[in-house]
Design an enzyme around this catalytic site. Structure first.
Site, PDB file in Angstrom:
ATOM      1  CB  SER A 140      22.666  78.288  84.637  1.00 31.74           C
ATOM      2  OG  SER A 140      23.122  79.585  84.871  1.00 31.74           O
ATOM      3  CG  ASP A 294      18.444  81.790  90.485  1.00 31.81           C
ATOM      4  OD1 ASP A 294      19.306  82.682  90.560  1.00 31.81           O
ATOM      5  OD2 ASP A 294      18.396  80.968  89.557  1.00 31.81           O
ATOM      6  CG  HIS A 323      21.951  80.442  89.591  1.00 30.31           C
ATOM      7  ND1 HIS A 323      20.879  80.315  88.734  1.00 30.31           N
ATOM      8  CD2 HIS A 323      23.052  80.140  88.857  1.00 30.31           C
ATOM      9  CE1 HIS A 323      21.321  79.974  87.528  1.00 30.31           C
ATOM     10  NE2 HIS A 323      22.626  79.850  87.581  1.00 30.31           N
TER      11      HIS A 323
END
Lengths: 348, 348
Positions: A140, A294, A323
């Site tokens: 991320s 995701d 995610h």
């Protein structure tokens, strides 16, 4: 600056490197930049076994340790010297909530991913004397930092594994993050960042948590009631007990600082906006990792960038956690990411 | 009850059927239920050429007309008698903003999709004397009504086309809608629904619009700047000029009523929670239409239900507009949906 969350008891042990006055890309200054980090394993005499792993949004080095490090795993401290570094603004490193007035809270300067990477570069090279990293990886916002490392310091990065993230935040991704920010900032108690106590902003933090949950978990997780594996009894029990709990302990200004940094993330700032050119600078062997489910960093966005990275391979994982798979909550993800990272570390 | 949006000038011509006191599923009553509808074409003497098309969230019969009806199109008024019906709470039909006190605004009763379908059944059978509908179709919340029709009144529905929607709102979908509601309800000016003027709640409506935009458009639309086709000059220009503009004209209580109805949508209420059993009641030839890029009603959720519908076929369309493809903003979608609907209407 005692805080019930940002401390050694909750997230330690970690060390702190004081980098003194640090001038940011935007010209502003953090008066006394402290970079918190934790290390695992021993640096070899040749200093050739180091791995760098920066944090993601709202995370600290502690969850990276818990989710990724262990004997027999890809990030094996018996083999590698692993540096987990806390990004600026996460609350262990310098952040709005821990700076002295007048540079505190809403006045804390806006920070970019490249500011983080420049600071981390000093930690790696000046403090540890490491010339080349065997691997830089992150999920991320950690992927954003990983890309920035690989573009900015190609000589230092032998291998890179950006996981569930992009080199340049997409327009859609920036809009999603704007929604997260607005959930907090629209709480009257937020008072433009000048709240007396973070707990006063709990309504905004709760709304932020709920919104976050709609983006980071897959629909399948809820249909399968995958949250039961964590011991929760209902969806609401899970959302409050896991997601709200996570954010209610954190500082609203810290979160918003991180969110703005996320939105601004863009390696093409190194090349006057030319993303293709920026990514062509990467010399690391790069495994670009995507989670099929995701919604926050959709596969299509990740693939579009991966095809621009020389010597890169796309590695697709699947997890009902979407995610949030990067939190390592399910064993399947841990096994799969380890296998990807072991393959990458085995490349010459 | 003059309103600058909910009127004949903006959305007409439409007619209104007064159904008198209408007792809802939950036992509450709408004192004088008015169902607004618009018709196109002529009902055949045998009354065997009727199509019913209910509205989606925040939409009226006007956009259905503009996006789906025309000579040579699947919904051809020269061949079919097409009834566009405005769902309860959309502001043309009875809604919080147009009810007299004390049943107005926040006090307007909570309505379910099956309430709508029961009211529409009276419009179709009692008012028009139609025994069988050639087709019931609808997008998003219109798909929810379409499924409810096909489950509840199988004798009346020869063909069904739920588009970009589900028969039972998923947990994830309900969470997303809760976020939309919270964006409005968290505005202090909303005052639990007792605002003096809807315009006072513009901050909440704007946040709602921004959140909506993150869910209904695909990432690709923004990367390709597909909004330029509508004449906007920047992302912000598009978000304000198109999305905020759409919602700022509407009544906050109306929107929240619709959103709660959306969340509650569940055909398995007809079968004590047994979704498989409910869907097995469908006898219509059913084309279940999904948009691949739709994040709001993801393909996997739609497919999971479609496999439970007898005599159903999955029809996948692709559009950078994502969920908002159903607005018919691009010619490719209009062509593709027409081709699907023509195929369905040609089945025996």
């Amino acid at each position: 600056m005692a805080h019930s969350y940002y401390n050694q008891e909750s997230h330690g042990p970690y060390q702190t490197l004081d980098l003194g006055p640090f001038v940011l890309d935007n010209g502003d200054t953090i008066r006394n930049l402290a970079l918190a980090y934790a290390t695992f394993g021993s640096l070899s005499p040749a200093k050739d076994n180091a791995i760098l792993f920066p944090t993601w949004y709202s995370g600290t080095s502690k969850i990276l340790e818990q989710a990724y490090i262990g004997p027999g795993r890809a990030l094996d401290p018996e083999r590698y010297f692993i540096i987990l570094v806390n990004q600026i603004g996460n609350g262990l490193s310098s952040a709005p909530h821990n700076q002295p007035s007048p540079f505190n809270a809403a006045r804390f300067p806006r920070v970019s991913i490249s500011d983080d990477v420049r600071a981390q570069y000093r930690l790696v090279t000046e403090h540890f004397g490491i010339e080349r990293l065997q691997l830089v990886l992150g999920g991320s916002m950690g992927a954003q930092q990983t890309y920035e490392w690989a573009v900015r310091y190609p000589e230092q990065v032998l291998r890179a594994a950006p996981i569930a993230g992009t080199a340049r935040a997409s327009v859609h991704n920036r809009l999603v993050v704007e929604g997260l920010i607005a959930a907090i900032a629209s709480d009257p108690a937020f008072d433009n960042g000048w709240y007396a106590e973070p707990g006063l902003v709990h309504r905004g933090l709760r709304r932020h948590a709920q919104l976050f949950a709609t983006k980071v978990f897959s629909s399948r997780l809820f249909e399968q009631e995958g949250w039961r594996a964590l011991g929760f009894s209902s969806v609401d029990d899970f959302l409050s007990g896991f997601v709200e709990q996570h954010f209610l302990q954190q500082d609203p200004n810290n979160l918003i600082l991180l969110a703005r940094k996320w939105q601004d993330s863009d390696v093409s700032r190194n090349t006057s906006g030319d993303l293709k050119k920026a990514l062509s600078h990467i010399t690391a062997t790069t495994f670009v990792v995507a989670v099929d489910e995701d919604d926050l960093f959709p596969l299509a966005d990740i693939v579009a960038e991966q095809t621009l990275v020389p010597q890169s391979h796309l590695k697709r994982l699947s997890s009902p956690w979407g995610h949030l798979a990067i939190f390592g909550l399910d064993q399947a993800y841990r096994d799969n990411i380890d296998s990807v990272l072991k393959e990458l570390l085995a490349t010459p």
